[in-house]
Design an enzyme around this catalytic site. Structure first.
Site, PDB file in Angstrom:
ATOM      1  N   ASP A   1     -10.248 -10.329   9.056  1.00 43.43           N
ATOM      2  CA  ASP A   1     -10.340 -10.412  10.510  1.00 43.43           C
ATOM      3  C   ASP A   1      -9.839  -9.125  11.151  1.00 43.43           C
ATOM      4  OD1 ASP A   1     -10.650 -12.172  12.953  1.00 43.43           O
ATOM      5  OD2 ASP A   1      -8.536 -11.637  13.186  1.00 43.43           O
TER       6      ASP A   1
ATOM      7  N   HIS B   1      -9.068  -2.973  13.744  1.00 33.30           N
ATOM      8  CA  HIS B   1      -7.765  -2.780  14.373  1.00 33.30           C
ATOM      9  C   HIS B   1      -6.664  -2.459  13.370  1.00 33.30           C
ATOM     10  CE1 HIS B   1      -9.651  -4.025  18.093  1.00 33.30           C
ATOM     11  NE2 HIS B   1     -10.246  -4.966  17.387  1.00 33.30           N
TER      12      HIS B   1
ATOM     13  N   GLU C   1     -14.434  -7.412   9.353  1.00 37.53           N
ATOM     14  CA  GLU C   1     -14.949  -7.622  10.703  1.00 37.53           C
ATOM     15  C   GLU C   1     -14.754  -6.329  11.473  1.00 37.53           C
ATOM     16  OE1 GLU C   1     -14.476 -10.088  14.802  1.00 37.53           O
ATOM     17  OE2 GLU C   1     -12.766  -9.288  13.726  1.00 37.53           O
TER      18      GLU C   1
END
Ligand code: ARE
Ligand code: CA
Length: 504
Positions: free
Chosen positions: A198, A202, A234
């Site tokens: 996920d 980032h 992701e």
């Protein structure tokens, strides 16, 4: 990190969003194993913050790395992984490594551990303020990532600031790496085949590289020795942050796929099915990621609620006919690893708010009883599920039969491409399978080369073969593979799909 380790000729993953482990195990035995699914993607498995009204998004706010949440505990998880592997179905876990809970959240997790976002305290791991990105690593006031899309693309802000106000872990710290490696290795020891990572965009690629290099091999009880977990990252769009920073670390979810197919099937901006002739990677195609570096879907848990993409464009079960058509194309076309979305019912309520369309019920969690326990799946005699509870798109005949189509087509290339320059196409996969799709406003009626051996075939879109009899339409293929193909645009599903395992 890019081999899915599918058993036999399996080729498709299904995301069973919010299903309990007991139900996933049952589904592997009853359906996914026998119907040739390659694997299941689970919702995040760790202890997470218990939130008021139990929204689905609470699964994305970890409190510890204990496997204990609404889908079940570690024992139920372990039993499920075994059951699924034994029937040839792999398990992929959605892992949330980027962050913990929101900065203002405080309370108890699903396994009873206390946490305090404000004080950066996650005692059950434990993590303290030393383990998180803060000023000056993140340069913004409040340490939050600005939601303007240009900021999502700034490497420092995107990676060091708080996505959605969620406490941002610093994977540059050895302690954080160690805890995350332990967590992933625990999952591997249970027998999983890989992970959806996920919010990878980032996290710094070099930090992820350090973590993934320390993962153990998959267990030899189910996998060949030396097998590495598949990791699919992701990463949603960017200019300064590139997908190629992540492809050395596994696969990257190719978000262009859902958008391309949704626009083609909705006929937006002069997009046509006939343009799909060169669908796929590279400058010759649609500029998407290489097949071996990507994973694709038409719909996802974020897309169907407008948490990514444009909710008025995305194809979901609320537009079932087009969803089935786009999914049939994705499954028939030899590109990437497809993932099929399997949803639960919620009363979606799309309204225009500040000039943007939003689902006002986007937060609603899975079907549950009065004590907030996730309810079981109602399996119906026709194989579908009770659509007021679980939608089970993967149990729709048009979808599960196309999974079998893809498995049957194997590595055969596209051949016998036919198009009408607008919204009707047909092609075969070597001499194993053939599909025709009509998204025009009139029937098509053509003599086409199916590439298949002569004989009578059962169209797997309109019916199954039951006791040797075809319940749907039949297609007669003559010598040389030629067949009279009729697809009426008014049919429930304006498609025909036949393959060598559906020969009568
Ligand atoms: C919610 C609130 C927060 C609040 C938090 C805690 O929105 O403000 O602080 O709850 O109470 C999911 C939900 C979020 C939810 C979160 C935690 O979608 O609403 O936060 O869980 O509960 C970007 C990211 C991408 C992310 C998407 C949604 O890059 O990683 O946004 N997707 C994953 C998951 C989500 C999940 C998270 C990440 C967080 O799939 O389900 O959030 O773990 C452009 C940009 C993209 C951007 C995209 C969408 O395309 O290029 O980078 O994606 O727009 O905005
Ligand atoms: Ca981060």
């Amino acid at each position: 990190f890019s081999d899915p380790h599918f058993k036999d000729n399996r080729s498709v993953i299904v995301h069973l969003m919010e299903w309990t482990y007991a139900e996933v195990a049952k589904e592997c035995e009853l359906f996914l194993g026998p119907y040739g699914f390659g694997g299941v993607q689970l919702s995040p498995v760790t202890e997470v913050a218990v939130q008021k009204f139990r929204p689905w998004s609470e699964r994305y706010v970890p409190v510890t790395y204990e496997i204990n949440g609404r889908s079940g505990d570690e024992k139920a998880f372990a039993d499920m992984v075994d059951t699924c592997n034994e029937v040839g179905v792999r398990i992929y876990v959605d892992v949330v490594l980027n962050h913990m809970t929101g900065s203002h959240m405080k309370g108890k997790g699903t396994a009873g551990h206390t946490y305090n976002g404000k004080e950066f305290k996650y005692d059950g791991v434990p993590y303290t303020h030393l383990d998180f990105h803060q000023h000056p690593a993140c340069p913004t006031p409040g340490d939050n990532l600005d939601i303007r899309s240009d900021k999502y693309d700034d490497p420092i802000e995107a990676r060091n600031c708080q996505l959605g106000g969620l406490r941002d872990l610093d994977q540059g710290k050895e302690w954080v790496r160690q805890k995350q490696v332990e967590f992933l290795n625990k999952l591997i020891a249970h027998g999983v085949a890989g992970f959806r990572s996920d919010a990878s965009k980032h996290m710094w690629p070099q930090d992820l590289q350090n973590i993934t290099a320390r993962l153990t091999n998959l267990i030899t009880k189910y996998f060949p020795s030396g097998a590495r977990p598949m990791i699919y990252h992701e990463y949603i769009s960017g200019e300064k942050i590139k997908a190629t920073e992540y492809t050395p670390l596994g696969r990257v979810i190719e978000f262009k796929n859902f958008d391309n197919l949704a626009r083609v099937f909705r006929k937006l901006g002069d997009k046509r099915l006939s343009y799909l002739r060169n669908y796929g990677a590279g400058p010759q195609g649609w500029g998407m990621l290489p097949s071996d570096d990507s994973l694709v879907m038409v719909d996802s848990h974020d897309l169907q609620r407008g948490h990514t993409g444009d909710i008025t464009v995305t194809l979901t079960y609320f537009d079932a006919r087009l969803l089935k058509m786009a999914t049939a194309f994705m499954l028939a076309w030899p590109y990437s690893i497809p993932r099929v979305m399997s949803s639960y019912y919620w009363p979606r309520n799309v309204q225009k708010v500040d000039n943007q369309y939003k689902d006002l019920n986007d937060w609603m969690g899975p079907p549950h009883d009065s004590q907030d326990r996730i309810v079981g799946v109602q399996r119906m005699p026709d194989l579908s599920c009770d659509p007021k509870v679980w939608i089970c798109e993967h149990r729709w005949r048009q979808i599960y039969n196309m999974v079998n189509f893809r498995n049957t087509a194997g590595f055969e290339p596209v051949s016998n491409w036919w198009e009408n320059k607008y919204h009707s196409i047909a092609f075969s996969r070597g001499n194993k399978a053939f599909i025709a799709i009509n998204n025009d406003d009139h029937p098509i009626d053509q003599q086409l080369n199916t590439g298949l051996p002569a004989g009578t075939y059962c169209d797997v879109i309109s019916g199954n073969i039951v006791g040797g009899k075809c319940e749907g339409r039949q297609v007669v293929v003559g010598t040389g593979g030629m067949a009279h193909i009729v697809v009426d645009n008014k049919w429930e599903d304006p498609m025909i799909a036949i393959h060598i395992n559906a020969k009568l």
